[in-house]
Design a protein around this motif. Structure first.
Motif, PDB file in Angstrom:
ATOM      1  N   ASP A 186      16.798  32.483  -2.372  1.00 18.58           N
ATOM      2  CA  ASP A 186      16.327  33.135  -1.154  1.00 18.58           C
ATOM      3  C   ASP A 186      16.637  32.321   0.093  1.00 18.58           C
ATOM      4  O   ASP A 186      16.137  32.606   1.172  1.00 18.58           O
ATOM      5  N   ALA A 187      17.493  31.258  -0.045  1.00 18.57           N
ATOM      6  CA  ALA A 187      17.965  30.437   1.081  1.00 18.57           C
ATOM      7  C   ALA A 187      16.865  29.601   1.706  1.00 18.57           C
ATOM      8  O   ALA A 187      16.938  29.253   2.885  1.00 18.57           O
ATOM      9  N   VAL A 188      15.841  29.273   0.931  1.00 23.75           N
ATOM     10  CA  VAL A 188      14.802  28.352   1.383  1.00 23.75           C
ATOM     11  C   VAL A 188      14.894  27.081   0.541  1.00 23.75           C
ATOM     12  O   VAL A 188      15.037  27.148  -0.679  1.00 23.75           O
ATOM     13  N   ASN A 189      14.816  25.934   1.207  1.00 21.63           N
ATOM     14  CA  ASN A 189      14.940  24.649   0.524  1.00 21.63           C
ATOM     15  C   ASN A 189      13.580  23.995   0.329  1.00 21.63           C
ATOM     16  O   ASN A 189      12.635  24.220   1.082  1.00 21.63           O
ATOM     17  N   HIS A 219      15.632  11.629  16.630  1.00 22.58           N
ATOM     18  CA  HIS A 219      16.809  10.833  16.994  1.00 22.58           C
ATOM     19  C   HIS A 219      16.456   9.348  17.049  1.00 22.58           C
ATOM     20  O   HIS A 219      17.257   8.493  16.626  1.00 22.58           O
ATOM     21  N   SER A 220      15.275   9.026  17.550  1.00 18.67           N
ATOM     22  CA  SER A 220      14.874   7.625  17.687  1.00 18.67           C
ATOM     23  C   SER A 220      14.676   6.937  16.338  1.00 18.67           C
ATOM     24  O   SER A 220      14.764   5.712  16.240  1.00 18.67           O
ATOM     25  N   LEU A 221      14.412   7.726  15.302  1.00 23.92           N
ATOM     26  CA  LEU A 221      14.279   7.161  13.954  1.00 23.92           C
ATOM     27  C   LEU A 221      15.632   6.715  13.404  1.00 23.92           C
ATOM     28  O   LEU A 221      15.699   5.887  12.495  1.00 23.92           O
ATOM     29  N   ALA A 222      16.698   7.301  13.928  1.00 24.73           N
ATOM     30  CA  ALA A 222      18.058   7.030  13.447  1.00 24.73           C
ATOM     31  C   ALA A 222      18.178   7.242  11.942  1.00 24.73           C
ATOM     32  O   ALA A 222      18.601   6.349  11.208  1.00 24.73           O
ATOM     33  N   PRO A 223      17.802   8.429  11.456  1.00 20.09           N
ATOM     34  CA  PRO A 223      17.895   8.670  10.012  1.00 20.09           C
ATOM     35  C   PRO A 223      19.342   8.662   9.522  1.00 20.09           C
ATOM     36  O   PRO A 223      20.255   9.084  10.229  1.00 20.09           O
ATOM     37  N   ARG A 224      19.512   8.172   8.328  1.00 16.42           N
ATOM     38  CA  ARG A 224      20.822   8.185   7.679  1.00 16.42           C
ATOM     39  C   ARG A 224      21.105   9.565   7.088  1.00 16.42           C
ATOM     40  O   ARG A 224      22.237  10.047   7.108  1.00 16.42           O
ATOM     41  N   ILE A 225      20.053  10.205   6.573  1.00 15.92           N
ATOM     42  CA  ILE A 225      20.143  11.535   5.980  1.00 15.92           C
ATOM     43  C   ILE A 225      18.951  12.356   6.462  1.00 15.92           C
ATOM     44  O   ILE A 225      17.811  11.864   6.454  1.00 15.92           O
ATOM     45  N   ILE A 226      19.203  13.593   6.882  1.00 12.07           N
ATOM     46  CA  ILE A 226      18.144  14.540   7.205  1.00 12.07           C
ATOM     47  C   ILE A 226      18.306  15.726   6.263  1.00 12.07           C
ATOM     48  O   ILE A 226      19.406  16.282   6.123  1.00 12.07           O
ATOM     49  N   LEU A 227      17.210  16.129   5.634  1.00 11.52           N
ATOM     50  CA  LEU A 227      17.206  17.282   4.741  1.00 11.52           C
ATOM     51  C   LEU A 227      16.283  18.335   5.338  1.00 11.52           C
ATOM     52  O   LEU A 227      15.081  18.108   5.494  1.00 11.52           O
ATOM     53  N   GLY A 228      16.872  19.494   5.687  1.00 15.98           N
ATOM     54  CA  GLY A 228      16.126  20.532   6.378  1.00 15.98           C
ATOM     55  C   GLY A 228      15.620  21.632   5.468  1.00 15.98           C
ATOM     56  O   GLY A 228      15.834  21.628   4.254  1.00 15.98           O
ATOM     57  N   GLY A 229      14.958  22.607   6.095  1.00 17.45           N
ATOM     58  CA  GLY A 229      14.313  23.678   5.345  1.00 17.45           C
ATOM     59  C   GLY A 229      15.223  24.810   4.947  1.00 17.45           C
ATOM     60  O   GLY A 229      14.866  25.611   4.072  1.00 17.45           O
ATOM     61  N   HIS A 230      16.422  24.915   5.576  1.00 16.69           N
ATOM     62  CA  HIS A 230      17.288  26.060   5.269  1.00 16.69           C
ATOM     63  C   HIS A 230      18.770  25.696   5.177  1.00 16.69           C
ATOM     64  O   HIS A 230      19.569  26.551   4.808  1.00 16.69           O
ATOM     65  N   GLU A 231      19.136  24.493   5.518  1.00 17.81           N
ATOM     66  CA  GLU A 231      20.533  24.077   5.402  1.00 17.81           C
ATOM     67  C   GLU A 231      20.747  23.397   4.059  1.00 17.81           C
ATOM     68  O   GLU A 231      20.020  22.469   3.699  1.00 17.81           O
ATOM     69  N   SER A 232      21.758  23.833   3.327  1.00 15.09           N
ATOM     70  CA  SER A 232      21.958  23.322   1.975  1.00 15.09           C
ATOM     71  C   SER A 232      22.548  21.915   1.955  1.00 15.09           C
ATOM     72  O   SER A 232      22.399  21.189   0.981  1.00 15.09           O
TER      73      SER A 232
END
Length: 306
Positions: free
Chosen positions: A38-41, A225-238
């Protein structure tokens, strides 16, 4: 853990009557990015003593059984926010589930029988804007009556700075208001991984009564942005979201031109017919060009522009 889950590839969950309802991608030895049909992560972070499941989707398929296939420690559900596509699988897991207190009323509202019925009807005619195709994403043999009768489990509240101790992993709660006032993310500082939910994305909604203002959304993007994450995992992007892509969303938010936006009527129950809502894209882009590199948009109401 079986070898199939050790590969850094998508793997399909296949059982009788339930084909490819979930796909799982291994981010590292302890983080799994799970994508629903259903395209939800949702994301599963597995520590030495406990695990956290960040969101549960619509709850159409048996997510709990899927996770039990490779996670052998107790699982606690944490909801990024209270929308129906992130909390309605909560009842498959033992409570209490964790959520920000500002989104608790929203979670209760969005788990009502009326909203669950709305979810089912949309799932039967699920429109993919990338392909233009409509498909039924409900599992074969789906029990509509049981789905409508399901209730949310008990909740406990979390807030900025709370630490979730999984044994060898500590996740910190980050408040990320905008999409909803109680939106949160989970930050694993050692690995510089952020689970961001729907805090931002290519088609971020910022118009519903539970949404914050444009300034709050901008502040959230700058906070991430200030956290400078190496990886971001979102709610709908695979896929993983990079810092370069985050900066695209920041650019979109900083240069919103509401008057040039395309008027839009959202398919949700509580929005007034007279609401002035527009899809505002980056300069040079058209609405629904999700697959085009550099695309970002805000779906924003005039009353959320301050």
């Amino acid at each position: 853990m079986s070898a199939v889950y050790k590969r850094r590839l998508y793997t399909a969950y296949i059982r009788k009557g339930e084909l490819r309802m979930y796909q799982c991608r291994k981010i590292n030895d302890q983080v799994y990015h799970i994508v629903g049909k259903d395209a939800v992560n949702c994301q599963l972070v597995v520590g030495s003593e406990k695990a956290v499941l960040f969101d549960t989707g619509y709850g159409f398929a048996d997510l709990a059984a899927f996770i039990k296939g490779f996670c052998k420690v107790p699982v606690t559900v944490v909801n990024s926010h209270g929308h129906l596509d992130h909390v309605n699988g909560n009842n498959q897991f033992s409570g209490p589930c964790l959520i920000h207190k500002l989104d608790f009323p929203l979670a209760k509202q969005h788990s009502s029988a009326e909203r669950r019925a709305e979810c089912m009807e949309r799932a039967k005619n699920n429109f993919d804007p990338m392909t233009g195709e409509t498909t039924n994403v409900l599992p074969e043999g789906f029990d509509e009556a049981a789905y409508l009768a399901a209730k949310l489990p008990e909740f406990s509240f979390v807030q900025e700075g709370d630490i979730l101790d999984l044994g060898d992993i500590s996740l910190e709660v980050k408040e990320l208001p905008g999409h909803t006032l109680g939106s949160i993310g989970l930050w694993w500082e050692k690995e510089r991984i952020l689970l961001s939910g729907d805090a931002f994305g290519p088609f971020t909604w910022l118009f519903a009564p539970e949404a914050g203002t444009l300034s709050q959304y901008r502040n959230t993007l700058q906070k991430i942005h200030s956290l400078a994450p190496r990886i971001i995992l979102g709610g709908h992007e695979s896929k993983n979201i990079t810092m370069d892509e985050l900066e695209v969303y920041i650019d979109c938010a900083e240069h919103v031109d509401f008057e040039k936006g395309m008027p839009w009527k959202p398919p949700v129950l509580e929005i007034s017919e007279n609401a002035d809502i527009r899809i505002c894209t980056r300069e040079g882009y058209e609405p629904f060009q999700f697959g085009r590199p550099g695309f970002a948009s805000l779906v924003i109401g005039r009353d959320h522009l301050n």
